[in-house]
Write an enzyme that holds these catalytic residues in place. Structure first.
Site, PDB file in Angstrom:
ATOM      1  N   ILE A 204       0.295  -6.036   1.389  1.00 35.33           N
ATOM      2  CA  ILE A 204       0.667  -6.997   2.423  1.00 35.33           C
ATOM      3  C   ILE A 204       0.901  -6.240   3.726  1.00 35.33           C
ATOM      4  O   ILE A 204       1.660  -5.267   3.762  1.00 35.33           O
ATOM      5  CB  ILE A 204       1.977  -7.760   2.073  1.00 35.33           C
ATOM      6  CG1 ILE A 204       1.949  -8.341   0.653  1.00 35.33           C
ATOM      7  CG2 ILE A 204       2.241  -8.839   3.128  1.00 35.33           C
ATOM      8  CD1 ILE A 204       1.022  -9.487   0.423  1.00 35.33           C
ATOM      9  N   LYS A 205       0.245  -6.741   4.765  1.00 35.50           N
ATOM     10  CA  LYS A 205       0.519  -6.213   6.105  1.00 35.50           C
ATOM     11  C   LYS A 205       1.437  -7.204   6.806  1.00 35.50           C
ATOM     12  O   LYS A 205       1.135  -8.398   6.895  1.00 35.50           O
ATOM     13  CB  LYS A 205      -0.791  -6.077   6.885  1.00 35.50           C
ATOM     14  CG  LYS A 205      -0.580  -5.723   8.347  1.00 35.50           C
ATOM     15  CD  LYS A 205      -1.891  -5.489   9.055  1.00 35.50           C
ATOM     16  CE  LYS A 205      -1.644  -5.305  10.543  1.00 35.50           C
ATOM     17  NZ  LYS A 205      -2.835  -4.923  11.273  1.00 35.50           N
TER      18      LYS A 205
END
Ligand code: 5RP
Length: 291
Positions: A204-205
């Site tokens: 996840i960014k």
């Protein structure tokens, strides 16, 4: 679906308790994945530090030519030695990244809007899995807009990418976008990051926020932090240091590297923080002293 009225507030994050299903693989949440997935994730996350420096230069996918990215062909070779992963569009990567570059590839696979639109939240899955495989991409980056108009299409894009990725062992990176009406609160980022991980994203960014340790603890896959708008180098290095100290497994920085007066030196300074345990002060001194 659970009734949301009168929900108890989540608070027992156990931030000091390490992830319990790590097994012998260095990437959080990947212990039960197959060899191909693990190989791609190892191309992204260094097996020694467990971390990654991603360089984001995908801005052109909705901004066109962007300050600092006017000549990707000139810029990229200067930065490639100091980063682990190149995050870009297939057009930019195919045309401007030397094919003999041995770095990870995070391929931007959604698109559909431009900076001329008020609402950027409606995107489509624009790259098919065959082309992802042809490019030997190590992950598919999917922009997701939780709580925005385009939430349904975002989550559809993410789910389709996860389905295709599971078929061919290509990880998915869910990119948390913050719509104009959204607040950058810990509550929002906990919601968004966890939804994306639950839907199958492997990375996840997202952004730094208050209670960032809790965002990390509640997310069963690694978090990499977006750089965001250009800051003075000292502050950008402090951001990198803070999020790594709080459990992020890397940064995915764009403008804070390519809009720096010394992009290659800045990339090295970020690398020192992410991989070598340097403090923000040490990295900034390096930045100042190096031409
Ligand atoms: C947009 C993205 C971009 O890659 C990223 O935000 C750009 O990097 P930076 O903000 O550090 O310039 O994912 O959602």
């Amino acid at each position: 679906m659970a009734d949301v009225d009168g929900l108890k507030v989540a608070k027992d994050y156990k931030v000091d308790v390490p992830f319990a299903n790590q097994g012998d693989f260095h990437v959080k949440g990947a212990n039960n994945l197959d060899w191909g997935m693990k190989k791609h994730l190892s191309n992204i996350f260094d097996p020694v530090s467990g971390n990654t420096v991603m360089f984001a230069f995908d801005h052109g996918y909705f901004m066109g030519s962007t300050a600092g990215l006017e000549r990707l062909d000139v810029l990229l070779p200067q930065l490639i030695p100091y980063v682990d992963v190149l995050m870009g569009t297939r057009g930019a990567i195919r045309t401007c990244v030397p094919a003999n570059c041995q770095k990870g590839i995070a391929l931007r696979t959604t698109s559909g809007s431009s900076m001329l639109n008020d609402d950027l939240s409606h995107e489509v899955l624009a790259v098919d899995i065959e082309d992802v495989i042809r490019m030997n991409a190590d992950c598919m980056a999917i922009q997701t807009f939780i709580g925005a108009d385009g939430q349904l299409s975002s989550l559809d894009n993410l789910s389709k990418a996860v389905n295709a990725g599971m078929r061919y062992s290509v990880p998915v990176m869910g990119v948390v976008a913050v719509g104009k009406q959204m607040e950058r609160t810990g509550r929002f980022f906990k919601l968004a990051t966890r939804i994306l991980a639950e839907l199958g994203a492997n990375i996840i960014k997202t952004y730094n926020c208050e209670d960032f340790e809790e965002v990390v603890a509640a997310c069963p896959v690694p978090i990499v932090v977006a750089g965001g708008k250009k800051l003075p180098e000292k502050e950008a290095l402090e951001l990198a240091y803070e999020v790594i100290s709080k459990g992020a497994r890397g940064v995915d920085m764009g403008r804070n590297i390519f809009q720096s007066q010394k992009p290659a030196v800045m990339a090295q300074a970020v690398n020192m923080v992410v991989h070598k345990g340097a403090t923000a002060k040490e990295a900034y001194e390096f930045f100042q002293e190096t031409e």
